[in-house]
Write a protein that holds these residues in place. Structure first.
Motif, short mmCIF file in Angstrom:
data_model
loop_
_atom_site.label_atom_id
_atom_site.label_comp_id
_atom_site.label_asym_id
_atom_site.label_seq_id
_atom_site.Cartn_x
_atom_site.Cartn_y
_atom_site.Cartn_z
N GLY A 160 0.82 -1.20 0.00
CA GLY A 160 0.00 0.00 0.00
C GLY A 160 0.85 1.26 0.00
O GLY A 160 2.09 1.21 -0.02
N MET A 161 0.19 2.40 0.05
CA MET A 161 0.89 3.69 0.01
C MET A 161 0.41 4.59 1.14
O MET A 161 -0.80 4.74 1.34
N PHE A 205 -7.46 3.84 -4.24
CA PHE A 205 -7.64 3.64 -2.81
C PHE A 205 -6.44 2.84 -2.31
O PHE A 205 -6.15 1.77 -2.85
N SER A 206 -5.76 3.34 -1.29
CA SER A 206 -4.59 2.62 -0.81
C SER A 206 -4.51 2.69 0.71
O SER A 206 -4.73 3.75 1.31
N SER A 285 -12.55 -4.39 0.83
CA SER A 285 -11.87 -5.52 0.21
C SER A 285 -10.38 -5.54 0.53
O SER A 285 -9.68 -6.49 0.21
N ILE A 286 -9.88 -4.46 1.17
CA ILE A 286 -8.47 -4.37 1.54
C ILE A 286 -8.34 -4.70 3.03
O ILE A 286 -9.06 -4.13 3.85
N LYS A 287 -7.45 -5.59 3.38
CA LYS A 287 -7.28 -5.95 4.79
C LYS A 287 -6.30 -4.99 5.45
O LYS A 287 -6.55 -3.80 5.53
N GLU A 288 -5.17 -5.48 5.94
CA GLU A 288 -4.22 -4.59 6.62
C GLU A 288 -3.54 -3.62 5.66
O GLU A 288 -3.20 -2.50 6.03
N THR A 291 -3.75 -1.95 -2.36
CA THR A 291 -4.14 -0.84 -3.24
C THR A 291 -5.23 -1.30 -4.19
O THR A 291 -5.17 -2.41 -4.74
N ARG A 292 -6.22 -0.46 -4.37
CA ARG A 292 -7.36 -0.74 -5.25
C ARG A 292 -7.46 0.38 -6.27
O ARG A 292 -7.67 1.55 -5.92
N ILE A 293 -7.28 0.03 -7.55
CA ILE A 293 -7.29 1.01 -8.64
C ILE A 293 -8.55 0.79 -9.48
O ILE A 293 -8.80 -0.33 -9.95
N ILE A 294 -9.32 1.85 -9.67
CA ILE A 294 -10.53 1.76 -10.48
C ILE A 294 -10.42 2.77 -11.63
O ILE A 294 -10.33 3.98 -11.40
N ILE A 295 -10.39 2.25 -12.84
CA ILE A 295 -10.31 3.10 -14.04
C ILE A 295 -11.70 3.17 -14.66
O ILE A 295 -12.32 2.13 -14.94
N TYR A 296 -12.20 4.36 -14.87
CA TYR A 296 -13.55 4.53 -15.40
C TYR A 296 -13.56 5.51 -16.56
O TYR A 296 -12.54 6.10 -16.90
N ASN A 297 -14.72 5.66 -17.18
CA ASN A 297 -14.82 6.37 -18.46
C ASN A 297 -13.81 5.77 -19.43
O ASN A 297 -12.95 6.46 -20.00
N LEU A 298 -13.90 4.44 -19.59
CA LEU A 298 -12.99 3.70 -20.46
C LEU A 298 -13.12 4.19 -21.90
O LEU A 298 -14.21 4.56 -22.35
#
Length: 555
Positions: A160-161, A205-206, A285-288, A291-298
């Motif tokens: 994570g960051m 999200f990180s 969905s992230i535990k300890e 990083t969760r990256i969501i790319i939209y307006n593809l």
């Protein structure tokens, strides 16, 4: 170089200008705030004094963009308002700073001509996180609750960051990875180029577990080309908000709550999520750490369809258009050992399975709910032969006495069917850079069915990791691979049913390639080693060979 960052200090309002149109039909409004420079802090990165300090307040921009395209290759048609408008630009240090126009996000992403190459950059980042505990990367499709469009998810459970590293991620050119020998990334640009190549907007999200006595943190950042275009920004503004864990997650302020809230409202307006609670739900969905990256307006193609095809295979992400060849897809079913050659251009599952030479046994790549099976192309070969290649520097001295490339060459197992499959798969630091590189193009059937695998760590990949920098070392490697394929073909082609080939002889087409080798010898690109000495006697037409050599006296 500086970028505006609204990490608890957003500059311009998120929807001023009244009639601003947002890609996919979303709009918004809000209030102006402050600007702060994107920080690239991190223990391994040296930054100038004051880099993390917020910039003074700036005036809000107006005059929203009139329209926005949904096609990547047309998205660069964006002017924005003129820079400066005659007003002096303030600076924390008193020195002038290079400004970065939002259009640069698009032009920077054009380095990726191939969308799957952009996706591979994100997989690289996740695999690099193995050193921080990553055990998986998950690639999937999500639905945007606001407009019901499709989004791309890339998620891992790496380190994570923290807030500073998140700002480094959103910055241009800042990377601590270049100092870590085992990591793939090195330029600090892959995240920006890859995400902007796949879609107009990305939300990150990180969560960081906290190290060295630091408290756990979680951060949300938005890099939105839609937001920047629609509000006619003249600088790259990146809204970001942070949280810290103090007996529960609490807001972490870098300046004032008003700035923090402005960033939150900007993200809510221009992201797929309508409330702070919806944003925080993404951390479930992230535990300890992770990083969760969501790319939209593809991005879409010229016909209005998404570039990424989620429908052809429920467990794959594929490309439409020129990368997809229906004939090859049918051939892949008939010739399974040639499947990756025939499908990697359009199938992420196929490409990702050969993307790395080695994958840790505990690390999983999961694509749309199904694990990607790692595949070593060497297992597709028969009549294999091992060859060692030692690179030589331009001055004739070996670049590194321990630096060698172990080349495995052989016929693909389907070669007996005379399938036109050939090329060398060249890896660099475990990452596939050139898949099925066709170094020898002969008339007729010459070289058909011959494939190879090697790891060449002595040549540097280009920034998009789809080619190598054109250097003398690369030219020498190419010349040697050509000769390897020719030697292998001449000695083994008859074993799989090709008639008219005799060991130790070259046909007329091969003479042309021999002429090239002579040029390389004269120019000093390759050394006259023992293996080249028989060329004149083995060539069916030595006179033709001599004609192809440069006239040194004329030079």
């Amino acid at each position: 170089m500086s970028l505006d960052l609204s990490s608890s200090s957003d500059s311009d309002s998120d929807g001023e200008g009244g009639g601003a149109k947002r890609l996919r039909g979303a709009g918004g409004g809000g209030s102006a705030g402050k600007r702060a420079r994107v920080s690239a802090a991190g223990a391994a990165v040296d930054l100038p004094p004051g880099f993390l300090d917020p910039l003074p307040q700036a005036a809000a921009s107006a005059a929203p963009a009139k329209s926005a395209t949904k096609q990547f290759w047309k998205a660069g048609d964006y002017e924005g308002k003129p820079l400066g408008d005659g007003a002096p630009q303030s600076s924390v240090s008193g020195l002038d700073h290079v400004r970065v126009h939002p259009k640069f996000l698009h032009s920077n992403a054009t380095s990726h001509k191939w969308a799957l190459g952009a996706l591979a950059e994100l997989l690289d980042n996740s695999l690099d996180e193995v050193i921080n505990g990553a055990t998986y990367v998950n690639i999937d499709m999500l639905e945007n609750n606001k407009d019901k469009t499709r989004m791309l998810l890339v998620e891992d459970d790496g380190g994570g960051m923290d807030p500073d590293k998140m700002r480094q991620c959103m910055s241009l050119g800042y990377s601590a990875k270049s100092k870590v020998a085992s990591t793939i990334g090195q330029y600090g640009n892959g995240f920006k180029t890859s995400t902007m190549r796949l879609g107009a907007d990305v939300l990150v999200f990180s969560r960081s577990g906290g190290k060295g006595g630091k408290r756990p943190t979680q951060s949300i950042g938005m890099l939105s080309y839609t937001f920047l275009r629609s509000t006619n920004k003249e600088d790259i503004v990146v809204p970001m908000i942070d949280y810290k864990n103090e007996q529960g997650w609490k807001r972490k302020l870098r300046t004032t709550f008003a700035d923090w809230n402005t960033s939150l409202q900007t993200i809510i307006t221009w992201s797929p999520y309508s409330t702070e609670a919806e944003l925080l739900e993404q951390f479930s969905s992230i535990k300890e750490q992770g990083t969760r990256i969501i790319i939209y307006n593809l991005w879409e193609d010229d016909e209005g369809h998404l570039e990424l095809d989620f429908d052809a295979d429920i467990h794959d992400i594929q490309l439409r258009g020129g990368n997809r060849d229906e004939k090859n897809i049918q051939m892949a079913k008939q010739f399974p050992n040639s499947k990756h050659f025939l499908t990697y251009r359009h199938s992420l599952r196929s490409y990702a399975s050969i993307l790395y030479l080695r994958v840790p046994s505990f690390f999983q790549m999961i694509l749309r709910g199904k694990e990607i099976e790692h595949h070593n192309i060497v297992t597709d070969m028969m009549l294999k032969k091992e060859v060692k290649y030692k690179p030589v520097a331009p001055n004739g001295v070996p670049k590194d006495a321990n630096m060698v490339a172990d080349v495995t060459i052989g016929f693909v197992k389907d070669a007996k069917h005379h399938v036109d499959v050939q090329g060398f798969n060249v890896y660099h630091k475990n990452r596939l850079i050139k898949p099925f590189w066709r170094v020898w193009t002969a008339a007729g059937s010459g070289g058909r069915g011959v494939i190879g695998v090697l790891e060449a760590n002595f040549i540097e990949p280009a920034h998009d990791k789809q080619d190598f920098e054109r250097t003398t070392l690369l030219a020498r490697l190419e010349a040697r691979l050509v000769q390897m394929q020719k030697d292998y073909w001449s000695g083994n082609a008859h074993r799989i049913g090709y008639a008219g080939t005799r060991a130790g002889r070259y046909d007329e087409t091969e003479v042309i390639s021999l002429v090239k080798i002579c040029h390389w010898l004269v120019l000093g690109w390759i050394r006259l080693e023992e293996k080249f000495e028989p060329l004149m006697t083995r060539c069916p037409s030595p006179v033709l060979l001599r004609r192809g050599m440069p006239n040194r006296e004329a030079e």
